[in-house]
Design an enzyme around this catalytic site. Structure first.
Site, PDB file in Angstrom:
ATOM      1  N   CYS A  26      47.367 -59.426   9.232  1.00  0.00           N
ATOM      2  CA  CYS A  26      48.324 -58.895  10.192  1.00  0.00           C
ATOM      3  C   CYS A  26      49.086 -57.776   9.499  1.00  0.00           C
ATOM      4  O   CYS A  26      48.555 -57.104   8.625  1.00  0.00           O
ATOM      5  CB  CYS A  26      49.256 -59.993  10.703  1.00  0.00           C
ATOM      6  N   HIS A 554      39.156 -60.727 -27.392  1.00  0.00           N
ATOM      7  CA  HIS A 554      37.937 -60.546 -26.609  1.00  0.00           C
ATOM      8  C   HIS A 554      36.746 -61.012 -27.443  1.00  0.00           C
ATOM      9  O   HIS A 554      36.309 -60.325 -28.368  1.00  0.00           O
ATOM     10  CB  HIS A 554      37.780 -59.069 -26.229  1.00  0.00           C
TER      11      HIS A 554
END
Length: 632
Positions: A26, A554
């Protein structure tokens, strides 16, 4: 976080694409029909940067985004693969068990949300035309007025057709058959016949005279019934005949049924609701506005305000005015006033900026940022907004303030809706709502937030590549930077980032630090702080130290492709950790056998807030040995 990353995070946290049965949006919310609401991580979503709130209403999982919801929605659809069109358009029907009231509200919101732009645009044009005429800048006897009026009236006159398409889309039936039903009951010949005053029958059955232009309830019921007829006929018809039989039978059954029974029933219901609301405002003085103005924001939170849309449209069409729109507007203005009161009272610079900006947005009719991001978060300002809405609503009701067209948001842009005999009283009532909410907020006060904790943000490594996808987020502060000692999270050989075969690391695009070639398959915390992100595949961990250093560990290069294989996380996003706490175990031997490098960058991603990095000088390290120092 950019909108694409946000959409990916939302997609993951609602349980993935396989958990989505349907998604729409919406003005401010993503509205999911999920296969299982329990699979969605509501708590993590509420902490996600870019998400203002999460709620479940009528079985629908709603993620409140604010003004950017169309962009996020488009990114979300773009990131979905299989059955994307069905999930986006609602061709699939939600099969979850809901109580009848929840189903009704879900149906109403589902059919009105998509058509709001059309009726809002048309309504704004009607309002502008009315303003031009009122100011004497345009006459009603020229062709320009006629054309502009047609543009403004078109969407409302043919509303049954527009609504039929939206309802069919929501129900998963054929939108074009539904449009044909709407066109049939609006056909000029039928309209003239029903308005002639003569007795009308169909196959000897009486047809009750009714006006279907601008109507809502008759077509909604008709399309709902048509969806069952269509599916039943489709089920028993041979595939070679479906194209002919299904639409023919559906139209022949539903159109006469609508004219004989459904239409008159819908008109009676619509007239009853419209008349009831009008009676309430015209005969109870300030009580109606006091009650509705004080509860309108609560209706908005639950999504029940959508049940008022058919009443508003029917009221404008039948009476030429509506009492509910001004009440909706004053409730919105009260939310803006409370946020303004927060801005005036708080000593926190970030909260002051946030509340002021969301107040401005609420003044324009988009209340969710102020309501969820400020007022409900601080509690008392939300209560103050309800009080402001009640007092302002009471004034509007006392003077019988009306809206004369539908158009624009229920904020400043919607002012043309209330242009008319009661316009002055509407402005006074809106001002009362704002003033009372702001003053009560200022007097009641609230628990002010510490300077460093004003706005929840999701911190993540700056890399936009798919190798790092934050699993969750935590609220953190931005303290004054100090020197930070970073201890080795992994035992192995220390390497410069230039030896990492990935430009994002070797060129220090993501940050600065060093890499380690592991000799063991363990990762421990290099700092005292918090885990703020953990990739879905487990190969990347984001941390923020207690003094504000943001880090990324990482494990390996391109190991995201392993999809979690050989990785075993020991923490989740939000976990508080100390130096040496176990974060991850991984099988470095199997990872290398699979053809992936296990070299592990350990970098500072917010290096721009520091001066430099001082290496420890070690060529190899053990867990918890000093790796480097970040100098403030």
């Amino acid at each position: 976080m950019n909108k694409n990353e946000l959409s990916k995070e939302i997609l993951r946290l609602v349980g993935g694409e396989e958990n989505i049965d349907q998604v729409t949006h919406c003005m401010t919310r993503l509205r999911f029909n999920l296969n299982d609401n329990n699979r969605a991580d509501k708590a993590a979503l509420q902490k996600t940067d870019g998400v203002m709130g999460v709620m479940i209403n009528g079985g629908q999982f709603q993620v409140i985004i604010g003004n950017d919801v169309p962009v996020v929605y488009n990114e979300l659809i773009g990131n979905m693969s299989g059955s994307t069109e069905k999930k986006a358009t609602g061709e699939k029907v939600d099969k979850k068990k809901q109580n009848p009231l929840s189903k009704l509200f879900d149906f109403i919101s589902g059919i009105f949300t998509p058509i709001l732009p059309a009726i809002t645009g048309a309504g704004m044009i009607k309002g502008i035309v009315a303003l031009l005429v009122a100011l004497g800048w345009m006459g009603t006897d020229n062709s320009t007025y006629v054309i502009l009026s047609a543009i403004g009236d078109g969407a409302f006159y043919f509303l049954p057709i527009v609504l039929a398409v939206s309802a069919a889309r929501k129900l998963g039936s054929n939108m074009y058959i539904a449009a044909a039903i709407g066109a049939a009951i609006l056909h000029p010949t039928v309209t003239t016949l029903l308005g002639s005053g003569e007795t009308v029958t169909f196959a000897s059955l009486p047809v009750v005279a009714a006006t279907y232009s601008s109507s809502v309830i008759p077509i909604a019921i008709a399309v709902w019934l048509a969806s069952y007829v269509e599916k039943a006929v489709d089920k028993i018809t041979h595939a070679s005949l479906k194209l002919i039989i299904v639409p023919t039978v559906t139209l022949l059954v539903i159109v006469p049924l609508t004219l004989i029974a459904v239409g008159p029933l819908g008109v009676i219901i619509g007239d009853g609701l419209t008349g009831g609301i009008s009676w309430l405002f015209e005969n109870t003085g300030l009580f109606a506005g006091l009650l509705l103005g004080g509860t309108m924001s609560l209706l908005t939170i639950t999504g029940m305000h959508y049940a008022l849309v058919p009443i508003v449209i029917a009221s404008i069409a039948q009476l030429g005015y509506d009492y509910l729109i001004p009440i909706m507007m004053v409730a919105n203005f009260a939310q803006a006033g409370s946020a303004l009161g927060v801005s005036l009272r708080t000593k926190n610079s970030k909260l002051k900026s946030l509340s002021m900006s969301t107040s401005i947005t609420a003044f324009m009719g988009i209340t969710e940022p102020a309501m969820y991001g400020v007022n409900m978060r601080l509690k008392k300002p939300f209560i103050s907004a309800l009080i402001g809405g009640a007092v302002g609503g009471a004034f509007l009701s006392l003077f019988k303030v009306k809206a004369y067209v539908i158009g624009g948001l229920t904020g400043l842009s919607g002012i043309p809706m209330v242009l008319g005999a009661t316009f002055v009283y509407s402005v006074i009532g809106f001002a009362i709502g704002v003033g009372v909410a702001a003053i009560v907020t200022y007097i009641l006060g609230f628990e002010d937030e510490p300077e460093a904790a004003a706005a929840p943000v999701m911190e993540a490594a700056p890399r936009a590549a798919a190798s790092v996808t934050a699993a969750s987020a935590v609220t953190r502060v931005e303290p004054t930077m100090v020197n930070e000692e970073v201890f080795s999270p992994i035992a192995g050989e220390v390497k410069p980032l230039s030896e990492v075969n990935d430009p994002a690391f070797s060129e220090e695009i993501m940050g600065q630090g060093f890499a380690i070639q592991p000799s063991e398959g363990r990762v421990v915390s290099p700092v005292n702080g918090t885990v703020f992100s953990l990739s879905k595949s487990g190969h990347a961990i984001g941390l923020v130290s207690d003094s504000g250093a943001e880090m990324l560990i990482h494990i390996g290069i391109d190991t995201v492709k392993l999809k979690g294989l050989h990785f075993s996380p020991k923490v989740t996003a939000g976990t508080k950790v100390s130096v040496g706490d176990l974060l991850m175990e991984f099988d470095h031997v199997e990872i290398e056998k699979a053809g992936y490098s296990t070299i592990t960058p350990v970098i500072i991603t917010n290096i721009q807030q520091y001066n430099s990095i001082l290496p420890s000088g070690r060529s190899s390290v053990k867990e918890k040995e000093l790796l480097y120092t970040v100098l403030a």
